[in-house]
Design an enzyme around this catalytic site. Structure first.
Site, PDB file in Angstrom:
ATOM      1  N   GLY A 120      37.672  49.136  13.067  1.00 32.99           N
ATOM      2  CA  GLY A 120      36.462  48.769  13.695  1.00 32.99           C
ATOM      3  C   GLY A 120      35.354  49.799  13.415  1.00 32.99           C
ATOM      4  N   HIS A 136      20.137  32.003   7.725  1.00 35.77           N
ATOM      5  CA  HIS A 136      19.726  31.549   6.421  1.00 35.77           C
ATOM      6  C   HIS A 136      19.069  32.875   5.874  1.00 35.77           C
ATOM      7  CE1 HIS A 136      15.480  31.320   7.580  1.00 35.77           C
ATOM      8  NE2 HIS A 136      15.923  30.443   8.605  1.00 35.77           N
ATOM      9  N   HIS A 172      29.148  45.389  11.336  1.00 37.55           N
ATOM     10  CA  HIS A 172      29.889  44.669  12.121  1.00 37.55           C
ATOM     11  C   HIS A 172      29.050  43.775  12.802  1.00 37.55           C
ATOM     12  CE1 HIS A 172      33.199  44.619  15.635  1.00 37.55           C
ATOM     13  NE2 HIS A 172      32.896  43.344  15.279  1.00 37.55           N
TER      14      HIS A 172
HETATM   15  C1  LIG Z   1      25.557  50.850  23.892  1.00 37.88           C
HETATM   16  C2  LIG Z   1      26.647  51.566  24.150  1.00 37.88           C
HETATM   17  C3  LIG Z   1      27.215  52.019  22.598  1.00 37.88           C
HETATM   18  C4  LIG Z   1      26.604  52.717  25.000  1.00 37.88           C
HETATM   19  O1  LIG Z   1      27.958  53.323  25.250  1.00 37.88           O
HETATM   20  P1  LIG Z   1      27.916  54.810  25.762  1.00 37.88           P
HETATM   21  O2  LIG Z   1      27.088  55.605  25.139  1.00 37.88           O
HETATM   22  O3  LIG Z   1      29.364  55.198  26.068  1.00 37.88           O
HETATM   23  O4  LIG Z   1      27.229  54.604  27.246  1.00 37.88           O
HETATM   24  P2  LIG Z   1      27.521  54.432  28.804  1.00 37.88           P
HETATM   25  O5  LIG Z   1      28.714  53.531  28.972  1.00 37.88           O
HETATM   26  O6  LIG Z   1      27.957  55.875  29.220  1.00 37.88           O
HETATM   27  O7  LIG Z   1      26.637  53.934  29.767  1.00 37.88           O
HETATM   28  C5  LIG Z   1      25.324  54.818  29.676  1.00 37.88           C
HETATM   29  C6  LIG Z   1      24.475  53.837  30.542  1.00 37.88           C
HETATM   30  O8  LIG Z   1      23.853  53.021  29.817  1.00 37.88           O
HETATM   31  C7  LIG Z   1      24.086  51.579  30.109  1.00 37.88           C
HETATM   32  N1  LIG Z   1      24.292  50.744  29.009  1.00 37.88           N
HETATM   33  C8  LIG Z   1      25.494  51.058  28.273  1.00 37.88           C
HETATM   34  N2  LIG Z   1      25.503  49.844  27.472  1.00 37.88           N
HETATM   35  C9  LIG Z   1      24.621  49.173  27.576  1.00 37.88           C
HETATM   36  C10 LIG Z   1      24.126  48.052  27.146  1.00 37.88           C
HETATM   37  N3  LIG Z   1      24.696  47.636  25.954  1.00 37.88           N
HETATM   38  N4  LIG Z   1      22.757  47.336  27.460  1.00 37.88           N
HETATM   39  C11 LIG Z   1      22.404  47.884  28.683  1.00 37.88           C
HETATM   40  N5  LIG Z   1      23.001  49.001  29.221  1.00 37.88           N
HETATM   41  C12 LIG Z   1      23.932  49.513  28.895  1.00 37.88           C
HETATM   42  C13 LIG Z   1      25.283  51.861  31.258  1.00 37.88           C
HETATM   43  O9  LIG Z   1      25.418  50.887  32.200  1.00 37.88           O
HETATM   44  C14 LIG Z   1      24.989  53.188  31.682  1.00 37.88           C
HETATM   45  O10 LIG Z   1      23.598  53.073  32.602  1.00 37.88           O
HETATM   46  P3  LIG Z   1      23.714  54.076  34.045  1.00 37.88           P
HETATM   47  O11 LIG Z   1      23.497  55.459  33.363  1.00 37.88           O
HETATM   48  O12 LIG Z   1      22.406  53.587  34.651  1.00 37.88           O
HETATM   49  O13 LIG Z   1      24.938  53.894  34.751  1.00 37.88           O
HETATM   50  C15 LIG Z   1      27.930  50.622  24.646  1.00 37.88           C
HETATM   51  O14 LIG Z   1      27.812  50.428  26.009  1.00 37.88           O
HETATM   52  C16 LIG Z   1      27.901  49.200  23.793  1.00 37.88           C
HETATM   53  O15 LIG Z   1      27.150  48.236  24.271  1.00 37.88           O
HETATM   54  N6  LIG Z   1      28.880  49.010  22.846  1.00 37.88           N
HETATM   55  C17 LIG Z   1      29.034  47.978  22.078  1.00 37.88           C
HETATM   56  C18 LIG Z   1      30.337  47.281  22.229  1.00 37.88           C
HETATM   57  C19 LIG Z   1      30.502  46.126  21.503  1.00 37.88           C
HETATM   58  O16 LIG Z   1      29.567  45.305  21.580  1.00 37.88           O
HETATM   59  N7  LIG Z   1      31.728  45.728  21.132  1.00 37.88           N
HETATM   60  C20 LIG Z   1      32.114  44.762  20.481  1.00 37.88           C
HETATM   61  C21 LIG Z   1      33.249  44.656  19.902  1.00 37.88           C
HETATM   62  S1  LIG Z   1      33.646  42.907  18.990  1.00 37.88           S
END
Ligand SMILES: CC(C)(COP(=O)(O)OP(=O)(O)OC[C@H]1O[C@@H](n2cnc3c(N)ncnc32)[C@H](O)[C@@H]1OP(=O)(O)O)[C@@H](O)C(=O)NCCC(=O)NCCS
Length: 200
Positions: free
Chosen positions: A63, A130, A139
């Site tokens: 991934g 498109h 990804h």
């Molecule tokens: C954006 C991302 C990388 C952040 O991860 P992180 O740095 O570990 O962040 P945390 O989980 O510690 O969250 C920090 C804050 O951001 C918020 N947050 C995290 N992801 C968010 C998102 N996608 N949209 C909005 N808010 C988000 C959390 O709620 C948290 O808020 P709070 O401080 O008010 O509680 C992750 O949440 C994400 O979206 N990853 C993508 C996963 C994905 O799409 N996987 C697909 C596999 S096929």
């Protein structure tokens, strides 16, 4: 016998094995640097030091884009073939060009004249419309949607259910978080979340 070695014995690897089986690979073996034994019905034959010993196609099912690129390049250096794997239930227009070692999962749609770079993942039920030019080692996660004529750099991760509006350009090394909506060009690497997407 049509054989493939999948590097990365994870959940993602399992999905790649399912596609490989669907497109006619009869022997499927895994290699993994951190796991031994088996993944479901498939043997984990060892680690990546064994790449050279297999006379088979290869697929890198990791991934993380940067790690995927590193292993992909190591496999290429050993002159192994990295096929494009497209699930039979994906819809890919005839004019689409897809780089080697890219996977297109079930339910994905790629519309005419899109170009997808090598080592990328167009995941389950994602769509790329498109004329998009998707860079290498991207990804496009499950259920995300890329509207027409979007251009992405290398190592871009579009999170689950995220949306990219049409004609947007996204530079390399960007993670667009799950559910985010990109409505403007992204010109600085980093993580972007929310609607509209802003730098985290
Ligand atoms: C954006 C991302 C990388 C952040 O991860 P992180 O740095 O570990 O962040 P945390 O989980 O510690 O969250 C920090 C804050 O951001 C918020 N947050 C995290 N992801 C968010 C998102 N996608 N949209 C909005 N808010 C988000 C959390 O709620 C948290 O808020 P709070 O401080 O008010 O509680 C992750 O949440 C994400 O979206 N990853 C993508 C996963 C994905 O799409 N996987 C697909 C596999 S096929």
């Amino acid at each position: 016998m049509k054989s493939i070695v999948i590097i990365g014995a994870s959940g993602h690897g399992k999905v790649i094995a399912d596609i490989a089986k669907n497109v006619g690979y009869e022997k499927i073996t895994f290699l993994d640097d951190g796991r031994a034994g088996a993944l479901g019905a498939y043997e984990i034959a060892g680690d990546t030091s064994l790449i050279e010993s297999f006379d088979a196609d290869f697929f890198v099912a990791i991934g993380n884009g940067a790690v995927r690129k590193r292993i992909f390049e190591a496999v290429k250096k050993k002159d192994k073939r990295l096929p494009v794997l497209i699930h039979p239930a994906a819809i890919v227009a005839e004019s689409v060009k897809i780089g080697e070692g890219t996977a297109v999962m079930a339910g994905a749609v790629i519309n005419p004249d899109a170009v997808i770079g090598e080592g990328s993942i167009i995941n389950t039920s994602a769509s790329v419309d498109h004329d998009c030019v998707i860079g290498a080692f991207n990804h496009i996660s499950v259920g995300s949607h890329i509207a027409g004529s979007v251009v992405t750099g290398e190592n871009v991760w579009i999170g689950a259910g995220a949306t990219v509006s049409n004609n947007i350009t996204i530079c390399s090394n960007v993670l667009l978080g799950a559910g985010a909506v990109a409505v403007k060009n992204i010109t600085e690497e980093g993580t972007y979340i929310g609607v509209p997407a802003r730098k985290k």
